[in-house]
Every structure is written in structure tokens, then in C-alpha cells.
Design a protein around this motif. Structure first.
Motif, short mmCIF file in Angstrom:
data_model
loop_
_atom_site.label_atom_id
_atom_site.label_comp_id
_atom_site.label_asym_id
_atom_site.label_seq_id
_atom_site.Cartn_x
_atom_site.Cartn_y
_atom_site.Cartn_z
N SER A 133 -18.52 75.96 41.55
CA SER A 133 -19.16 74.94 40.73
C SER A 133 -19.15 75.34 39.26
O SER A 133 -18.99 74.48 38.37
CB SER A 133 -20.59 74.68 41.20
N LYS A 134 -19.31 76.63 38.98
CA LYS A 134 -19.27 77.12 37.61
C LYS A 134 -17.85 77.06 37.05
O LYS A 134 -17.64 76.68 35.89
CB LYS A 134 -19.81 78.55 37.54
N GLU A 135 -16.89 77.43 37.89
CA GLU A 135 -15.50 77.41 37.45
C GLU A 135 -15.04 76.00 37.10
O GLU A 135 -14.30 75.79 36.12
CB GLU A 135 -14.60 77.97 38.56
N LEU A 136 -15.45 75.03 37.93
CA LEU A 136 -15.00 73.64 37.75
C LEU A 136 -15.97 72.80 36.92
O LEU A 136 -15.70 71.63 36.66
CB LEU A 136 -14.81 72.98 39.12
N ASN A 137 -17.11 73.41 36.55
CA ASN A 137 -18.14 72.69 35.80
C ASN A 137 -18.55 71.41 36.52
O ASN A 137 -18.58 70.32 35.95
CB ASN A 137 -17.66 72.35 34.38
N THR A 138 -18.85 71.58 37.81
CA THR A 138 -19.26 70.45 38.64
C THR A 138 -20.52 70.83 39.41
O THR A 138 -21.02 71.94 39.29
CB THR A 138 -18.13 70.05 39.60
N THR A 139 -21.03 69.90 40.20
CA THR A 139 -22.24 70.18 40.98
C THR A 139 -21.91 71.08 42.17
O THR A 139 -20.78 71.10 42.65
CB THR A 139 -22.88 68.88 41.50
N ARG A 140 -22.92 71.78 42.65
CA ARG A 140 -22.73 72.60 43.85
C ARG A 140 -22.39 71.72 45.05
O ARG A 140 -21.62 72.13 45.92
CB ARG A 140 -23.99 73.42 44.14
N SER A 141 -22.95 70.52 45.08
CA SER A 141 -22.68 69.61 46.20
C SER A 141 -21.21 69.24 46.26
O SER A 141 -20.61 69.17 47.34
CB SER A 141 -23.53 68.35 46.08
#
Length: 206
Positions: A106-114
Motif C-alpha cells: 500500500s505504501k509502494e503504490l500509494n493506495t489503501t491497504r484494502s
């Protein structure tokens, strides 16, 4: 009068629900799912917003009878699904929201954990995706389907909220996959679990 027997309470609750869902277009099995939604939420509006596509219930029953893999987007949905019934059905269930791989992705892609959890789960080949909270997870399922990277047998998508929830479910209904969803912003992890349980109880004894 207050009654302490949980099965008796549930039976009486279902009798009350029956009185309010007599005039619907649902078939018998769909109605069982809708009644479980109403029983879980105390909200009769679910008889007007539940949506079924592609023989979803029949697909769910078939999957549970032969054993399948299930992914949930939240621990609440995971906890609400009847584990004894799942064991009888020979099914596996997982929720990866706390997985370190998900946090990293999620950090790598700058997205939500879900959303990231869908990517991780998809590597294992999931049969049934159960989404009750995160519209981003439902959108990600659709993206991976359209990219040809996953082919779920059933998606239960009932995320709740005011940002993306209604849109994600409308998007789901446009995909080529059996699905159970709700129209609008209502839903939730408890509703998602209730849908799974309703189908489980049709496939195996509680």
C-alpha cells in the motif's frame, strides 16, 4: 415478554421479517439472503436495495458444497462468518488487512491497504471475494478482472459509506461475474457476513 433462547429469538425475528417482505420479486433463495440482511441490520429497506446477478446464490451454494477459498476485506466480516459451517463445507477464509505485505504494498503504490490486500490475495486464486467496507477493494477486484489477472466465481460487494460506495457497487454490477450487492450507500461488514452465512446455511447445516 423477553426470551433468552437465541434460536427462539431468531425464529421470532424471522417471523416478524416475513410479515414485511411478502410482496417482493425475489425468488425463494434470494429472499432468504435478504431476510438475513434485514435480521442483521434491523433495516427493512434492504428488501428494496438488494441486488442479485448471474445466479449468484446457486453459484455460492455450489462453491460451498465442493469447498472453496474466501477473502474478506475486514476482520469484522471475517469474524461474522460462521466458522463451524465453513469447516463443514471444507472452505478456507482469510483477511489480509493486517498482513505486513499489504502494508508494504500500500505504501509502494500509494493506495489503501484494502486495495493492496486484493493484489496479495489474488496471488493465491480466490473463489469468493467478500467486500463489506472498502470501495477501493471492490474497484481493485474489477480492475484485475478487466486485466485478466483474476476470475472470481462470486463477488459479494456491499461496502458502506458516502465516498465511492454506491459507485463501486454499480461498477460491480457491470462486471461479468455473479454478484450480490446493494444499491446506494448502505451495506457494511456485518451485511457482507450475513450474506455469506445465508448461503452457507443453504449449502450445509449450521
Amino acid at each position: 415478554m423477553y426470551k433468552g433462547d437465541p434460536l427462539d429469538i431468531e425464529r421470532r425475528s424471522m417471523e416478524i421479517i416475513d410479515e414485511h417482505v411478502k410482496d417482493t420479486s425475489f425468488n425463494e433463495k434470494e429472499l432468504l439472503v435478504v431476510k438475513r440482511m434485514i435480521h442483521t441490520t434491523g433495516d427493512f429497506n434492504y428488501k428494496d436495495i438488494a441486488a442479485f446477478k448471474g445466479n449468484a446464490i446457486e453459484m455460492g451454494i455450489e462453491l460451498f458444497k465442493r469447498g472453496c477459498s474466501i477473502f474478506t476485506d475486514t476482520r469484522m466480516a471475517y469474524s461474522g462468518i460462521n466458522k463451524k459451517a465453513l469447516e463443514k463445507a471444507g472452505c478456507t477464509i482469510n483477511c489480509l488487512i493486517d498482513d505486513e505485505r499489504v502494508l508494504k504494498k500500500s505504501k509502494e503504490l500509494n493506495t489503501t491497504r484494502s486495495s493492496a490486500a486484493i493484489d496479495i490475495a489474488s496471488e493465491d486464486g480466490i473463489d469468493i471475494y467478500v467486500i463489506g467496507n472498502a470501495p477501493t477493494a471492490l474497484f481493485r477486484i474489477g480492475e484485475l478482472m478487466e486485466e485478466g489477472k483474476i476470475k472470481p466465481a462470486l463477488v459479494i460487494g456491499v461496502p458502506v459509506g458516502f465516498v465511492g460506495a454506491a459507485e463501486s457497487k454499480e461498477y460491480l454490477r457491470g462486471l461479468n461475474v455473479p454478484s450480490i450487492s446493494t444499491v446506494g450507500n448502505k451495506g457494511g461488514s456485518n451485511v457482507a457476513a450475513s450474506v455469506v452465512n445465508a448461503i452457507l446455511y443453504m449449502a450445509v447445516e449450521r
